[in-house]
Design an enzyme around this catalytic site. Sequence first.
Site, mmCIF file in Angstrom:
data_model
loop_
_atom_site.group_PDB
_atom_site.id
_atom_site.type_symbol
_atom_site.label_atom_id
_atom_site.label_comp_id
_atom_site.label_asym_id
_atom_site.label_seq_id
_atom_site.Cartn_x
_atom_site.Cartn_y
_atom_site.Cartn_z
ATOM 1 N N ASN A 9 37.785 36.632 49.387
ATOM 2 C CA ASN A 9 38.969 37.074 48.815
ATOM 3 C C ASN A 9 39.215 36.049 47.506
ATOM 4 O O ASN A 9 39.930 34.949 47.709
ATOM 5 C CB ASN A 9 39.975 37.164 49.701
ATOM 6 C CG ASN A 9 41.213 37.587 48.999
ATOM 7 O OD1 ASN A 9 41.314 38.130 48.013
ATOM 8 N ND2 ASN A 9 42.434 37.556 49.774
ATOM 9 N N LYS A 11 41.388 36.404 45.363
ATOM 10 C CA LYS A 11 42.500 36.551 44.669
ATOM 11 C C LYS A 11 42.499 36.741 43.099
ATOM 12 O O LYS A 11 41.651 37.230 42.502
ATOM 13 C CB LYS A 11 43.350 35.550 45.405
ATOM 14 C CG LYS A 11 43.214 35.395 46.959
ATOM 15 C CD LYS A 11 44.305 34.481 47.343
ATOM 16 C CE LYS A 11 44.034 34.370 49.133
ATOM 17 N NZ LYS A 11 44.918 33.606 49.777
ATOM 18 N N HIS A 97 46.973 42.746 52.553
ATOM 19 C CA HIS A 97 46.861 41.133 52.706
ATOM 20 C C HIS A 97 48.317 40.818 52.649
ATOM 21 O O HIS A 97 49.231 41.321 52.083
ATOM 22 C CB HIS A 97 46.124 40.869 51.395
ATOM 23 C CG HIS A 97 46.214 39.411 51.447
ATOM 24 N ND1 HIS A 97 46.944 38.154 51.020
ATOM 25 C CD2 HIS A 97 45.073 38.468 51.870
ATOM 26 C CE1 HIS A 97 46.507 37.273 51.246
ATOM 27 N NE2 HIS A 97 45.315 37.268 51.772
ATOM 28 N N GLU A 99 49.873 38.549 51.171
ATOM 29 C CA GLU A 99 50.573 38.356 49.628
ATOM 30 C C GLU A 99 50.821 39.807 49.120
ATOM 31 O O GLU A 99 51.764 39.648 48.491
ATOM 32 C CB GLU A 99 49.518 37.718 48.757
ATOM 33 C CG GLU A 99 49.251 36.131 49.036
ATOM 34 C CD GLU A 99 47.931 35.585 48.812
ATOM 35 O OE1 GLU A 99 47.139 36.206 48.073
ATOM 36 O OE2 GLU A 99 47.436 34.818 49.672
ATOM 37 N N GLU A 169 44.742 37.568 59.982
ATOM 38 C CA GLU A 169 45.338 36.251 59.215
ATOM 39 C C GLU A 169 46.715 35.666 59.327
ATOM 40 O O GLU A 169 47.791 36.516 58.820
ATOM 41 C CB GLU A 169 45.031 36.746 57.604
ATOM 42 C CG GLU A 169 43.861 37.228 57.227
ATOM 43 C CD GLU A 169 43.487 37.069 55.720
ATOM 44 O OE1 GLU A 169 42.435 36.265 55.478
ATOM 45 O OE2 GLU A 169 44.137 37.583 54.929
ATOM 46 N N GLY A 175 46.124 29.630 52.700
ATOM 47 C CA GLY A 175 46.130 28.550 51.667
ATOM 48 C C GLY A 175 46.885 27.210 52.243
ATOM 49 O O GLY A 175 47.341 26.637 51.245
ATOM 50 N N SER A 215 42.701 29.357 55.784
ATOM 51 C CA SER A 215 42.142 27.946 55.841
ATOM 52 C C SER A 215 40.982 27.934 56.638
ATOM 53 O O SER A 215 40.540 26.913 57.251
ATOM 54 C CB SER A 215 43.122 27.006 56.352
ATOM 55 O OG SER A 215 44.273 27.185 55.583
#
Length: 252
Positions: A9, A11, A97, A99, A169, A175, A215
């Site tokens: 991904n 992003k 996701h 985000e 996730e 991240g 991560s």
Amino acid sequence: MRQKMVAGNWKMNKNFQEAEQMFETLAELIKDNKPEEAEIVVCPPFPYLELAMDMLQESGIGIGAQNCYPKDFGAFTGEVSAAMLYSLGVQYCIIGHSERRSNFKEDHAFLAEKVKATLVNGIIPIFCCGELLPEREKGHYFQIVEKQLKESLFFLSAIEFSKVIIAYEPVWAIGTGVNASPEQAQEMHHYIRQLIRKNYGEDFADETVILYGGSCTSTNARALFENPDVDGGLIGGASLKPEDFLAIANSF
Ligand code: PGA
């Protein structure tokens, strides 16, 4: 035997020239490092999808988008539909996701519409779920993930559901450099598989691909992927370095 998979991904990263360079490096590296077991998928930003198709498909790498809009066509300025992605030859699309859930306020019902749109249009959704740090700390993480799956996936027919890939996730791991421990990942993946068993039966539970994301690096991938219910990874930061990404894909 379930398919192993590693999906990258990207992003909102890389300009066009950098993306071109990344595709070239990936195509070159994969010649000598093609994973025996895992399917590799790359999910770059929308403007680079066609280039990705041109440069990567011959090497057997699958192409995915990071988002889509649930309607096929119409007055939705700035949006991209699953129907458009399909017409380009895109095979996968990340949905839900964290985000997008947090920055764009995408809720369970909207994500359910997106999942449906991908399936109707022949695209495989990679559906993301996972709890926030306070939810983990309070011990609510099973309920949170169960609700995400129940509201956005479990309305699907068994045939539809059989196409879905799930990515667990935990938001606190995305991240941050703090991955879930292999035990934490296995515990949740096993739980998700039990939920699938309850809703769709044994065969579907056995067949569903469940990826871990957050991560995941070339250093910790093997320990995470060794778990019986972890079928691979959805990789953010480390997917921006082709060598690392391929090392992860070779960690089974
Ligand atoms: P990360 O991101 O690997 O950089 O933690 C994973 C993701 O957001 O899919």
